[in-house]
Scaffold this active site. Structure first.
Site, PDB file in Angstrom:
ATOM      1  N   GLY A  18       0.846  -1.200   0.000  1.00 14.70           N
ATOM      2  CA  GLY A  18       0.000   0.000   0.000  1.00 14.70           C
ATOM      3  C   GLY A  18       0.875   1.241   0.000  1.00 14.70           C
ATOM      4  O   GLY A  18       2.117   1.156  -0.022  1.00 14.70           O
ATOM      5  N   ILE A  20       1.391   3.727   2.409  1.00 16.83           N
ATOM      6  CA  ILE A  20       2.277   3.916   3.572  1.00 16.83           C
ATOM      7  C   ILE A  20       3.191   2.707   3.745  1.00 16.83           C
ATOM      8  O   ILE A  20       4.386   2.833   4.006  1.00 16.83           O
ATOM      9  CB  ILE A  20       1.459   4.193   4.862  1.00 16.83           C
ATOM     10  CG1 ILE A  20       0.610   5.456   4.676  1.00 16.83           C
ATOM     11  CG2 ILE A  20       2.381   4.351   6.075  1.00 16.83           C
ATOM     12  CD1 ILE A  20      -0.313   5.801   5.841  1.00 16.83           C
ATOM     13  N   ASP A  39       0.505  -8.674   1.160  1.00 11.58           N
ATOM     14  CA  ASP A  39      -0.534  -7.755   0.690  1.00 11.58           C
ATOM     15  C   ASP A  39      -1.426  -8.519  -0.281  1.00 11.58           C
ATOM     16  O   ASP A  39      -0.941  -9.327  -1.071  1.00 11.58           O
ATOM     17  CB  ASP A  39       0.131  -6.567  -0.035  1.00 11.58           C
ATOM     18  CG  ASP A  39      -0.770  -5.342  -0.094  1.00 11.58           C
ATOM     19  OD1 ASP A  39      -0.370  -4.297   0.426  1.00 11.58           O
ATOM     20  OD2 ASP A  39      -1.889  -5.434  -0.659  1.00 11.58           O
ATOM     21  N   GLY A  44      -3.637  -2.030  -2.373  1.00 10.43           N
ATOM     22  CA  GLY A  44      -2.204  -1.828  -2.641  1.00 10.43           C
ATOM     23  C   GLY A  44      -1.934  -2.101  -4.112  1.00 10.43           C
ATOM     24  O   GLY A  44      -2.822  -2.509  -4.857  1.00 10.43           O
ATOM     25  N   LEU A  84      -0.474  -2.944   8.930  1.00  9.81           N
ATOM     26  CA  LEU A  84      -1.048  -1.808   8.192  1.00  9.81           C
ATOM     27  C   LEU A  84      -2.218  -2.232   7.308  1.00  9.81           C
ATOM     28  O   LEU A  84      -2.900  -1.379   6.750  1.00  9.81           O
ATOM     29  CB  LEU A  84       0.031  -1.154   7.304  1.00  9.81           C
ATOM     30  CG  LEU A  84       0.894  -0.050   7.937  1.00  9.81           C
ATOM     31  CD1 LEU A  84       1.738  -0.587   9.078  1.00  9.81           C
ATOM     32  CD2 LEU A  84       1.810   0.581   6.899  1.00  9.81           C
ATOM     33  N   THR A 103     -12.600  -6.695   7.494  1.00 12.45           N
ATOM     34  CA  THR A 103     -11.143  -6.637   7.319  1.00 12.45           C
ATOM     35  C   THR A 103     -10.494  -6.009   8.532  1.00 12.45           C
ATOM     36  O   THR A 103      -9.523  -6.537   9.075  1.00 12.45           O
ATOM     37  CB  THR A 103     -10.776  -5.772   6.083  1.00 12.45           C
ATOM     38  OG1 THR A 103     -11.520  -6.230   4.989  1.00 12.45           O
ATOM     39  CG2 THR A 103      -9.305  -5.797   5.783  1.00 12.45           C
ATOM     40  N   ALA A 125      -1.173   0.193  13.014  1.00 12.60           N
ATOM     41  CA  ALA A 125      -1.487   1.497  12.419  1.00 12.60           C
ATOM     42  C   ALA A 125      -2.962   1.776  12.654  1.00 12.60           C
ATOM     43  O   ALA A 125      -3.830   1.115  12.096  1.00 12.60           O
ATOM     44  CB  ALA A 125      -1.182   1.490  10.930  1.00 12.60           C
ATOM     45  N   TYR A 157     -15.681   2.871  10.268  1.00 11.65           N
ATOM     46  CA  TYR A 157     -14.217   2.856  10.176  1.00 11.65           C
ATOM     47  C   TYR A 157     -13.619   3.209  11.532  1.00 11.65           C
ATOM     48  O   TYR A 157     -12.768   2.491  12.067  1.00 11.65           O
ATOM     49  CB  TYR A 157     -13.778   3.856   9.098  1.00 11.65           C
ATOM     50  CG  TYR A 157     -12.294   3.946   8.902  1.00 11.65           C
ATOM     51  CD1 TYR A 157     -11.513   2.798   8.784  1.00 11.65           C
ATOM     52  CD2 TYR A 157     -11.654   5.186   8.819  1.00 11.65           C
ATOM     53  CE1 TYR A 157     -10.139   2.886   8.596  1.00 11.65           C
ATOM     54  CE2 TYR A 157     -10.292   5.282   8.625  1.00 11.65           C
ATOM     55  CZ  TYR A 157      -9.536   4.132   8.518  1.00 11.65           C
ATOM     56  OH  TYR A 157      -8.181   4.228   8.337  1.00 11.65           O
ATOM     57  N   LYS A 161     -11.544   0.619  14.005  1.00 12.14           N
ATOM     58  CA  LYS A 161     -10.161   0.871  14.423  1.00 12.14           C
ATOM     59  C   LYS A 161     -10.078   1.042  15.948  1.00 12.14           C
ATOM     60  O   LYS A 161      -9.074   0.689  16.561  1.00 12.14           O
ATOM     61  CB  LYS A 161      -9.593   2.101  13.720  1.00 12.14           C
ATOM     62  CG  LYS A 161      -9.415   1.924  12.226  1.00 12.14           C
ATOM     63  CD  LYS A 161      -8.542   0.739  11.847  1.00 12.14           C
ATOM     64  CE  LYS A 161      -7.137   1.096  11.542  1.00 12.14           C
ATOM     65  NZ  LYS A 161      -6.318  -0.043  11.066  1.00 12.14           N
TER      66      LYS A 161
END
Ligand code: UDP
Length: 328
Positions: A18, A20, A39, A44, A84, A103, A125, A157, A161
Site C-alpha cells: 500500500g 504507507i 498484501d 495496494g 497496516l 477486514t 497502524a 471505520y 479501528k
C-alpha cells in the site's frame, strides 16, 4: 536472497504494498532490516514495491492475511510486525461497509493472536478518525472518542479501528504482548492514489488534467497533512522505543490548512486553469454524510518518545505529489 547481517531485525509488514506500507518497507530496508511484505493487492499495488524487489533483504507474498496458516508462518519468521493491512479511505468505507468492518477487525484479531503465541512485537497502524466528532483541538491520546450513529457508514471505520486499539491494549495488559498503537493523521505523498477518495491526490490529478477541483462541503473544514517519509520514520522509531510499548501515540503534523486553501494551493503550484467547484457532501458521499471540521494532533507524546514529529511544509509536500503524478 538475504545478504544482510544475520542479526538484522526481521520485519513483517501487512499491507506493505500500500501507500504507507511501501514507504515503510523502503525505510526499513534503508535501516538495514530484513523486510517481508504481505498484501492482497485489494488497495495496494505491485508497482509500489517494484523498486524494492531487487534489494537485499526484501521479500513479499501476495495473499490475503485472513488465510491464518500463511499468516502464522510469516509471523513466526518476523521479530516485529507492522500491521497496516486495512480498508482505508472514506469513499471505500462508505461504499464497502461490510468489507471495512470484517477486514479491519478480523485481520487485527488474527495478527494479535498469532503474534501473542510467539511474543512478537506488533505496531498497529490506527487512525485519527477514531477521535470522531470530538471538537477539542488539538487531539490528545487520552481524549474522548465521539462517534456518530451506526446508521452512518463512515463511523464504522472509526469504530472498527477503536476496537483494534482496545484489543491490542487488552493483549498488552492481560497477556504482556508488546504492542504500540500509532494513530496516523492525514498522511500524503508520492504513490498515494485518489481512487479511494483521498483529497490531495484527487486534487492534483484533477488540476493536472484540467478537470474541476472538487471541494466537498464549503471547504472550511481543515486537516493537518504530514509527509509519508516522516510518518514511516516515526513508525520505525516507535517500534524501537521501549517506552512506547503499551501506548497509543498520535503521529501527524500540526500544520493546518483548510480544504479550500489546499485546492487553491494545488491550483497555484500546478499552474492549472481548472475551476474550483464546491460539491455538497450528500452528493460527494451519501445522504446525511458527516465530516470532521478540524483534526489537529497533539504530538507531545510522540516527541517525548522519539524526539521528533513530522514537520515538512505543505508547499513542499504538495510539490512532491505533483512531481510524482507529472512523472507518470
Ligand atoms: N475532500 C474534498 N474533495 C475530494 C476529496 C476529499 O473536498 O475530492 C475533503 C473531505 O470531505 C475531507 C477532506 O477533504 O473534508 C479530507 O478528506 P480525505 O478523504 O483525504 O481524508 P479524511 O480526513 O476525511 O480522512
Amino acid at each position: 536472497m538475504n545478504q544482510l547481517s544475520p542479526k538484522a531485525t526481521r520485519t513483517l509488514i501487512t499491507g506493505g504494498a500500500g501507500f504507507i506500507g511501501s514507504h515503510l518497507a523502503e525505510h526499513l530496508l534503508d535501516l538495514g532490516q530484513e523486510v517481508h511484505v504481505v498484501d492482497d493487492l485489494s488497495t495496494g499495488a505491485i508497482e509500489n514495491i517494484d523498486a524494492l524487489r531487487q534489494r537485499p533483504g526484501f521479500s513479499h507474498t501476495i495473499a490475503d492475511i485472513r488465510e491464518e496458516p500463511l499468516l502464522a508462518e510469516l509471523v513466526d519468521r518476523a521479530d516485529v510486525i507492522y500491521h497496516l493491512a486495512a480498508a482505508v479511505g472514506v469513499r471505500l468505507i462508505v461504499e464497502s461497509p461490510v468489507r471495512t468492518i470484517e477486514t479491519n477487525i478480523g485481520c487485527t484479531e488474527s495478527v494479535l493472536k498469532l503474534a501473542n503465541k510467539k511474543r512478537k512485537k506488533v505496531v498497529i497502524a490506527s487512525t485519527s478518525e477514531v477521535y470522531g466528532k470530538n471538537d477539542q483541538v488539538p487531539f490528545r491520546e487520552d481524549h474522548d472518542l465521539v462517534m456518530g450513529p451506526t446508521s452512518k457508514a463512515r463511523w464504522s471505520y472509526a469504530c472498527s479501528k477503536a476496537i483494534d486499539e482496545f484489543l491490542a491494549l487488552a493483549y498488552h495488559r492481560a497477556r504482556g504482548l508488546p504492542v504500540v498503537i500509532a494513530r496516523l493523521f492525514n498522511t500524503v505523498g508520492p504513490r498515494q492514489t485518489g481512487r479511494y477518495g483521498m483529497v490531495l491526490p484527487s486534487f492534483v490529478l484533477q488540476a493536472l488534467m484540467g478537470k474541476p477541483i472538487t471541494v466537498y462541503g464549503d471547504g472550511s473544514q481543515s486537516r493537518c497533512f504530514s509527509y509519508v517519509g516522516e510518518v514511516v520514520h516515526a513508525l520505525a522509531a516507535l517500534a524501537e522505543c521501549e517506552a512506547a510499548v503499551g501506548q497509543v501515540v498520535n503521529v501527524g503534523s500540526q500544520q493546518e490548512i483548510s480544504i479550500a486553501g489546499l485546492a487553491e494551493l494545488v491550483k497555484e503550484l500546478t499552474g492549472s486553469t481548472s475551476r474550483i467547484v464546491y460539491v455538497p457532501y450528500d452528493q460527494a458521499y451519501e445522504e446525511g454524510f458527516e465530516d470532521m471540521q478540524r483534526r489537529v494532533p497533539d504530538v507531545s507524546r510522540l516527541e517525548s518518545l522519539v524526539g521528533f514529529s513530522p514537520r515538512m511544509g505543505i508547499r513542499e509536500i504538495v510539490e512532491s505529489v505533483i512531481g510524482f503524478y507529472r512523472e507518470r
